[in-house]
Design an enzyme around this catalytic site. Sequence first.
Site, mmCIF file in Angstrom:
data_model
loop_
_atom_site.group_PDB
_atom_site.id
_atom_site.type_symbol
_atom_site.label_atom_id
_atom_site.label_comp_id
_atom_site.label_asym_id
_atom_site.label_seq_id
_atom_site.Cartn_x
_atom_site.Cartn_y
_atom_site.Cartn_z
ATOM 1 C CG ASP A 311 43.833 74.983 36.797
ATOM 2 O OD1 ASP A 311 43.031 75.919 36.664
ATOM 3 O OD2 ASP A 311 43.677 74.076 37.631
ATOM 4 C CG ASN A 319 31.282 75.085 34.759
ATOM 5 O OD1 ASN A 319 30.989 74.725 33.624
ATOM 6 N ND2 ASN A 319 32.283 74.541 35.437
ATOM 7 C CG ASP A 328 30.233 69.499 30.506
ATOM 8 O OD1 ASP A 328 31.060 69.754 31.399
ATOM 9 O OD2 ASP A 328 29.163 68.903 30.713
ATOM 10 C CD GLU A 354 38.848 73.449 37.274
ATOM 11 O OE1 GLU A 354 38.953 74.302 38.155
ATOM 12 O OE2 GLU A 354 38.082 72.476 37.353
#
Length: 434
Positions: A311, A319, A328, A354
């Site tokens: 993770d 983000n 991304d 993620e």
Amino acid sequence: MESLEILTESVLNIFEEFSIGRRPLNAATLKEAFSARKEIQALLQPVLNASPAERSEEVSGSDKMQPRIPLPQAATPKNATTADQLSGLRDAFLKILKNLGPLIKGEHEIQLTRLQNKINQCDSFLQFGLIGELIGTLVGKIIDDTVGRMDYSNDFLVGLSNDLYKLGDQLLSFQAYNKDTHQLSSKFNDDLLTNAHDMHSIFDTGKSLQDIKIHFASKLFAISNAIQVKNQTDEVRAKEADTKIAELQSSLNTYNQEILQIRDRADSLEKEVLLDALTEINNRRAFDLQIRENLRRFHRNGEQFSLVLIDIDHFKIVNDEYGHKAGDKCLQEIAKVIRTSLRKSDFFGRYGGEELIAILHGSNIENALEVAEKLRLRIVRTRFLYQDKVISITISLGVTQVLQTDADPETPFIRADNAVYQAKSLGRNRVCAI
């Protein structure tokens, strides 16, 4: 059942009905479907009865969005706060997207990830209303794609059936042609035998030599004429046979090309179905198939394996600060770094959002812990650049190995997930095992 659970189950049932019935998905049909659900109407009633001032209060507090159709709140206990309601609604929407996950492929996987990020950032009922519309649009596209693939498959099967019938007709025609040829040859042979017998029997009739000569000349002429006709017929039929063989070869070549095209199409579809569009590694669907197969081999042959769930720490902050394109790009680079750090025999894929996951074949938990720590260090030491900005990335990893008591794939995954939760609780950027 709690109100949010009722809402979630009702929305999923509506989407399933649209998919099964191939109904067009738009605002009007979606409104009609929602209106037909009594349980949803019961949940919407408190807001529908609210005054215009109460409904617009939420809109006036938002400086990011223009007024849209607000998503009504479900009936909640009196002591529930707005934050609790938003948290529950967020969980419900994320559950909807999770259940849609197995149906999503290709470019829609990117849209799913972005929707998940937007849901995590929602802080008002108005924004959740907009998210609901985006989910409806995504479901419509999924249904259209599914119907398109079904139509393609149906068209292919119909075309293949027609081609097989055509090939069958050609083979039957060729068989009938060969039968006719055999019959003509048999008749020719019978005629020759008859004439030869007549020529032989003339000696037993006591006729004069002149009569025998005339009789022989007549039979030889008949035989010569028959041979000439036979040669002409054979020449014509040989050309006809060449034509039929050429047609058959052409058909076989065409079918061979179609098979190659279908094989290429199948390979392409397999990549769409089993590869994540953003990272170009295996997706959740591929993982589900792989772990089932691994678990089957473990219980049958004792082939050991371990799971490493990964993770990305504080990915939402990445983000928020740098934008989704940066997020991304980081996700792509992280996937690339980890992929090159694993053996070719190991499975590696994107579980969702993620979260990444690896299946280490033939590894016990001690080996898996060493691999996980190596992955963690590689990510820490990797510089992630986006538009000349260095983005610090760390990961939390959960490790487990398969056990004899694991009756289904969900059990070892839950252990790995709990191990990740433990790693995050201890401060992130670490490896934990259960």
